[in-house]
Design a protein around this motif. Sequence first.
Motif, short mmCIF file in Angstrom:
data_model
loop_
_atom_site.label_atom_id
_atom_site.label_comp_id
_atom_site.label_asym_id
_atom_site.label_seq_id
_atom_site.Cartn_x
_atom_site.Cartn_y
_atom_site.Cartn_z
N GLN A 1 0.58 -1.24 0.02
CA GLN A 1 0.08 0.11 -0.04
C GLN A 1 0.93 1.32 -0.13
O GLN A 1 0.25 2.33 -0.17
CB GLN A 1 -0.77 -0.07 1.13
CG GLN A 1 -0.31 0.30 2.42
CD GLN A 1 0.28 -0.85 3.17
OE1 GLN A 1 0.58 -1.85 2.43
NE2 GLN A 1 0.67 -0.83 4.71
N LEU A 2 2.30 1.25 0.09
CA LEU A 2 3.03 2.36 0.30
C LEU A 2 4.00 2.24 -0.94
O LEU A 2 4.53 1.20 -1.48
CB LEU A 2 3.76 2.23 1.57
CG LEU A 2 3.01 2.43 2.86
CD1 LEU A 2 4.11 2.16 3.99
CD2 LEU A 2 2.31 3.86 2.90
N HIS B 1 1.98 5.74 -7.34
CA HIS B 1 1.52 4.78 -6.60
C HIS B 1 -0.20 5.03 -6.57
O HIS B 1 -0.76 3.97 -6.35
CB HIS B 1 2.35 4.76 -5.36
CG HIS B 1 1.96 3.64 -4.55
ND1 HIS B 1 1.09 3.70 -3.63
CD2 HIS B 1 2.39 2.18 -4.40
CE1 HIS B 1 0.82 2.37 -3.06
NE2 HIS B 1 1.86 1.58 -3.43
N GLN B 2 -0.36 6.04 -6.18
CA GLN B 2 -1.79 6.25 -6.07
C GLN B 2 -2.81 5.99 -7.37
O GLN B 2 -3.90 5.62 -6.87
CB GLN B 2 -2.15 7.81 -5.66
CG GLN B 2 -1.82 8.32 -4.46
CD GLN B 2 -1.95 9.83 -3.92
OE1 GLN B 2 -2.08 10.56 -5.05
NE2 GLN B 2 -1.80 10.24 -2.80
N GLN C 1 -2.68 2.02 -7.39
CA GLN C 1 -3.73 1.58 -6.36
C GLN C 1 -5.02 1.82 -6.78
O GLN C 1 -5.90 0.99 -6.38
CB GLN C 1 -3.46 2.34 -5.03
CG GLN C 1 -1.91 2.01 -4.43
CD GLN C 1 -1.92 0.43 -4.10
OE1 GLN C 1 -2.80 -0.10 -3.33
NE2 GLN C 1 -0.95 -0.22 -4.57
N GLN C 2 -5.34 3.01 -7.32
CA GLN C 2 -6.76 3.13 -7.68
C GLN C 2 -7.39 2.32 -8.83
O GLN C 2 -8.31 1.62 -8.85
CB GLN C 2 -7.14 4.58 -8.36
CG GLN C 2 -7.06 5.66 -7.04
CD GLN C 2 -6.87 6.85 -7.80
OE1 GLN C 2 -6.90 7.14 -8.83
NE2 GLN C 2 -7.04 8.07 -6.90
N LEU C 3 -6.01 2.02 -9.80
CA LEU C 3 -6.27 1.06 -10.94
C LEU C 3 -6.49 -0.35 -10.38
O LEU C 3 -7.21 -1.27 -10.67
CB LEU C 3 -5.34 1.03 -11.91
CG LEU C 3 -5.25 2.26 -12.68
CD1 LEU C 3 -3.96 2.55 -13.62
CD2 LEU C 3 -6.39 2.42 -13.52
N LEU C 4 -5.67 -0.71 -9.42
CA LEU C 4 -5.61 -2.03 -8.47
C LEU C 4 -6.97 -2.14 -7.90
O LEU C 4 -7.64 -3.12 -7.92
CB LEU C 4 -4.51 -2.13 -7.82
CG LEU C 4 -3.16 -2.50 -8.14
CD1 LEU C 4 -2.29 -2.36 -7.55
CD2 LEU C 4 -3.17 -3.94 -9.14
N GLN D 1 8.90 2.39 -7.46
CA GLN D 1 8.25 3.59 -8.23
C GLN D 1 9.41 4.19 -8.87
O GLN D 1 9.21 4.82 -9.93
CB GLN D 1 7.40 4.56 -7.38
CG GLN D 1 6.36 4.00 -6.79
CD GLN D 1 5.23 3.44 -7.82
OE1 GLN D 1 5.13 4.09 -8.98
NE2 GLN D 1 4.36 2.37 -7.44
N ASP D 2 10.53 4.44 -8.32
CA ASP D 2 11.85 4.94 -9.12
C ASP D 2 13.12 4.37 -8.51
O ASP D 2 13.00 3.80 -7.46
CB ASP D 2 11.72 6.37 -8.66
CG ASP D 2 12.67 7.22 -9.70
OD1 ASP D 2 13.12 6.57 -10.66
OD2 ASP D 2 12.58 8.42 -9.64
#
Length: 749
Positions: free
Chosen positions: A74-75, A122-123, A126-129, A98-99
């Motif tokens: 989640q992070l 990441h947001q 996460q929304q897509l997931l 992420q990088d």
Amino acid sequence: MLSLLIIENIPQSGKILYPHLAKINDIYYQVHTCLYSHLTPGVVAQAKPHLLVLIAQGDHVLKKVQTLQQRYPQLPLVVINLGDRPDLATQILHSGAQDYLTIGELTPNLLARSFRHAIDRHQVEQQLLRQAQYDRLLVQITQHIHQSLDLSTILETAVKDVRQLLGCDRVLIYRFLDDWRGIMDVEAVVPPWLSALGDVVGDSCFTEQYLEAYRRGRIHVVNNLDTAAVVPCYRDLLVHYQVKANLVVPIVVEERLWGLLLCHQCDHPRDWQDSEIELIKQISTQLAIAILQAELYQKAQTEIQERKAIEAQLLYQTRHDYLTHLPNRWFFEEHLRTTLNYAAEHPNYHYAVLCLDLDRFKTFNDSLGHTIGDLFLQAFAKRLSGCVSPQDVVARLGGDEFAVLLNDIQGVEQAQVIAENLRERLSHPFEIDHYTLYSTVSIGLVMGEAHYTSSEELLRDANMAMYHAKTKGHNCIGTFNPALLQQVRDRLYLEVELRQAIERGDLTLHYQPIVNLRSQSPRSFEALIRWQKGDTLISPKVFIPLAEETGLIFELSRWVLHNACEQLQQWQQKYPKLQSMGFTMSVNLSANQFSLPTLVAEIQQTLEHRHLSGQFLKIEITESVLMQHLDSACEILTKLKEMGVRINIDDFGIGYSSLSYLRNLPLDGIKIDRSFISQMDRSQEDLEVVHTILVLAHNLHLDCIAEGIENTTQLQLLRSLRCPYGQGYLFAPPLPPDKAELYLQEHIL
């Protein structure tokens, strides 16, 4: 402010970022550090970071990235390698970071941009997931909903899946009742929160306004009950169920507000996300479709069950008698065919068919009415059913006729024992309403022999045996034998031949003279029908009962009356002396003919058509016929007397013992039965009977005719008793027309 959790592979290695972070002006970073080896979920929960930053070097960097992604997906994660390993970049990014940065390329701007983009990416991911998860779960819930047509299964599956999907404390389906109250119909709840299952809620603030709004698709969202603007009655309702956050989505089935889908968060307030609300709306839509399908299915099932019940009832009615509820003829024959087929495959299997007919049922029906008759039939059927074993079949064939199929018996002896037992038990009195009724049965029995191939044959022969039993008197048992069948066939052939004889004119009248015993001169002829079949003369005792049974007696009786009158009229024209001396023609009336309402009119028309005066016609009626129609006899005989027709009682002395009718009816004479005449010369008792009848006739001013005089001794005795008239073979047998005319010429002219 952004919270960073720097995870160090080497102690104090995170300090290399401090100078760069200090130079970033537009954002403040709250930094927490932790050695990789000391990292736990508790540390992460306490730091509440927006971003994880892993500072490491060596060959184990990739392994550490994979571990962090598994534990804290989640992070967002940014990896900074202390070494110069650009070759690891692709693998690390594919592992979920992420990088990926190296120590040599760090600048404040690069670091700030990397952190911001990592969080943003990441947001989005996460929304897509989450959306993918919602879509997957929506498909799963939809499949679960549509896997069943049972409404309770559909609803229970839906609330469990929705609660698991949203992670809320309670999910309910609130179904509206007819009075717009509602019941908590289905529930999924986690401890320690109260269950609301089965509660009927009459929400006083749930007005028609809200009903219409929900019917149109209104979604009601409460994120925090403490701060939400809700009416007091609704707040009290939510407080009662320990609700802190509430999501209400209507379930509308074909524009009908069926119920509500309720999602409760009880432990804390909750900001319901648009995606969650949209998801629940879609689930509600699928629920509505599934509910409609389930309702249609249930309606179809109900209609099918009703149709099956109707079909079963119709089948029962088709197979059973409506009054007694016994199997009817059709169903009995079906049972009989089954037994017949079984016996054909098992030669040692024995069975029998009984046909039963009530001897006095018509009397009950005529005297007490059909209601009592029906009650009697029901009581009879119940007793009959109780007299046989469960393997046997009892049926009502129609009217007062019943049948019994005796299955698996030892043989004809046992069948006869059972029939005798039935005859005895069915003769006991029946208590019907306030009547005590007695009846007997005539029973026909036929064994299921190997030569029988159809149920019709068995029933035919059982019925034949029953009618044979009736001829022996009431309360008898008849067992079928082939001779009975031949007798019936002979009667059928005889009936056909009788019909043909009537059509062809093969019947004729013979005339036996009635003479004055003193002078032995003829005073009358009795017209007697004869059937000359080829060289054989068929006795009236054979074909007259057959004619009465088949209804041909009406045609025969008219024919006799017309031809006898025609013959007398011809003789009167040819020999006028017959008219002047009052010579008459006697014609017998049958019971069937006497019951005709047109009898008087037919006799009058015949006399008029033949131009014959009524005084030349005598009608002979037996005592039994007269007594059967005693109520109407006086009126009929009076009308005949008014026409001049004379009335004689035939076969007097063998019928009813009451003689009052002789005084009350308009009679002209009586004929003493031949049974007394034939024995009077050998029996003192018969002689006394004849004497008594003659005295009675004399006192009542009635003519008296002795039948069957065959010898001179009988003639002398009758003369001594002053009997005026007689007939018999002593004077002449019944003569065909030509010989009767010769007789007239010899004795009168």
